[in-house]
Enzyme design. Structure first.
Site, PDB file in Angstrom:
ATOM      1  N   TYR A  26       0.833  -1.210   0.000  1.00  0.00           N
ATOM      2  CA  TYR A  26       0.000   0.000   0.000  1.00  0.00           C
ATOM      3  C   TYR A  26       0.868   1.262   0.000  1.00  0.00           C
ATOM      4  CZ  TYR A  26      -3.573   3.292   1.705  1.00  0.00           C
ATOM      5  OH  TYR A  26      -4.433   4.355   1.867  1.00  0.00           O
TER       6      TYR A  26
ATOM      7  N   LYS B 116       1.029   4.102  -2.955  1.00  0.00           N
ATOM      8  CA  LYS B 116       0.666   5.492  -2.698  1.00  0.00           C
ATOM      9  C   LYS B 116       1.839   6.441  -2.931  1.00  0.00           C
ATOM     10  CE  LYS B 116      -3.682   4.992  -1.636  1.00  0.00           C
ATOM     11  NZ  LYS B 116      -4.727   5.474  -2.580  1.00  0.00           N
TER      12      LYS B 116
END
Length: 305
Positions: A158, A162
């Protein structure tokens, strides 16, 4: 105050059946935009469209998991078929597969990268093609995270996705500038299904759902609020009021809005003829290594009991 009027504009918001994505879709529709709602669950997507219509907005649903080129083209084509154009893309869709590095599988990594990073890429590419053809500019609003800015324990996949999204925003702002297309990353912090799993936040979120307001130390000190608080940034960035805002990473949550810095050199040292491991070891603690950077999302500061 400038009027934020998106009448006549069409938007696609990925992952907008619930949570932050739904708040973004509602905010765009409330300011006049027609919205393509996207989710992998048809019932959830249709419920979102109904809620927007009941609030006086205009929306349609497109049920498809983002990641592939085909999915991206379906979303863009749906906007064009229904509303005749595409002006705004919000890449919100995402999933989590949290595990520490030594336990994370290829499948855990690939699933998150496909949805977040590749999904942002394929949707932005399809949207950019359409916006360039229209020749009237547009707005790409990419959804980042504090995890991508600072890292987060157990979120290799993640955080990497991002961080990549923020880098793509900077790159695409340069590539699409001549076409009048702005590209920004937003960094929202809100009470969602993900943050309510954090024990320190859970009682405040539960109280909020019971009708109690979040305290100031959360709304201001931590920049933590509702999805609707974060949604205000999206119509602004999609509007003429933000025509000169591009290539930025902008945080929002609760009562707080903030501009994140771009990565940059903060200290430097020089050695005539270059460096050796030994001279680096000597110079490090008194030069560039004198004040190392912290990692991770800072722990919330709660009032003392």
């Amino acid at each position: 105050m400038p009027s934020i009027d998106l009448t006549g504009k069409a938007a696609v918001v990925t992952g907008s059946g619930r949570g932050l994505g739904l708040a973004y879709a509602h905010a765009l529709a409330a300011h006049g935009a027609s919205v393509v709602v996207n989710d992998v669950d048809e019932a959830v997507a249709e419920a979102a469209v109904k809620s927007i219509a009941e609030a006086g907005g205009k929306a349609v649903a497109e049920v498809v998991p983002v990641g592939t080129t085909e999915a991206a083209e379906r979303l863009v084509n749906r906007a064009v078929e229904e509303f005749g154009r595409l002006d705004v893309l919000v890449t919100n869709a995402g999933i989590l597969r949290d595990k520490v590095l030594w336990k994370m599988t290829d499948e855990d990594f690939d699933a998150v990268i496909t949805t977040h990073l590749k999904g942002t890429f394929t949707c932005a590419r399809a949207a950019a093609v359409r916006m360039r053809e229209q020749g009237e500019g547009g707005s790409l609003i990419l959804v980042g995270s504090p995890a991508g800015q600072r890292g987060n324990f157990g979120q290799t996949n993640y955080a990497a996705a991002k961080a990549g999204i923020a880098a793509m925003a900077r790159t695409w702002s340069m590539e699409l500038g001549r076409a009048g297309i702005t590209v920004n990353a937003i960094v929202p912090v809100a009470a969602t299904a993900m943050t309510e799993t954090i024990p320190a936040f859970a009682p405040y979120i539960e109280a909020m759902r019971g009708g109690e307001p979040l305290p100031d130390f959360l709304r201001k000190g931590e920049g933590f609020g509702t999805p609707e608080d974060c949604a205000a940034l999206v119509p602004f960035l999609a509007s003429e009021a933000a025509r000169d805002v591009t290539g930025q990473a902008i945080g929002i949550g609760g009562d707080k809005v903030a501009l994140w810095s771009h990565p940059q050199e903060i200290r430097a040292a020089y050695s005539d003829g270059g460096w050796t491991p030994g001279t680096l070891a000597d110079a490090w603690p008194i030069s560039v290594g004198a004040e190392l950077q912290t990692v991770g999302i800072p722990a919330p500061k709660f009032p003392e009991a």
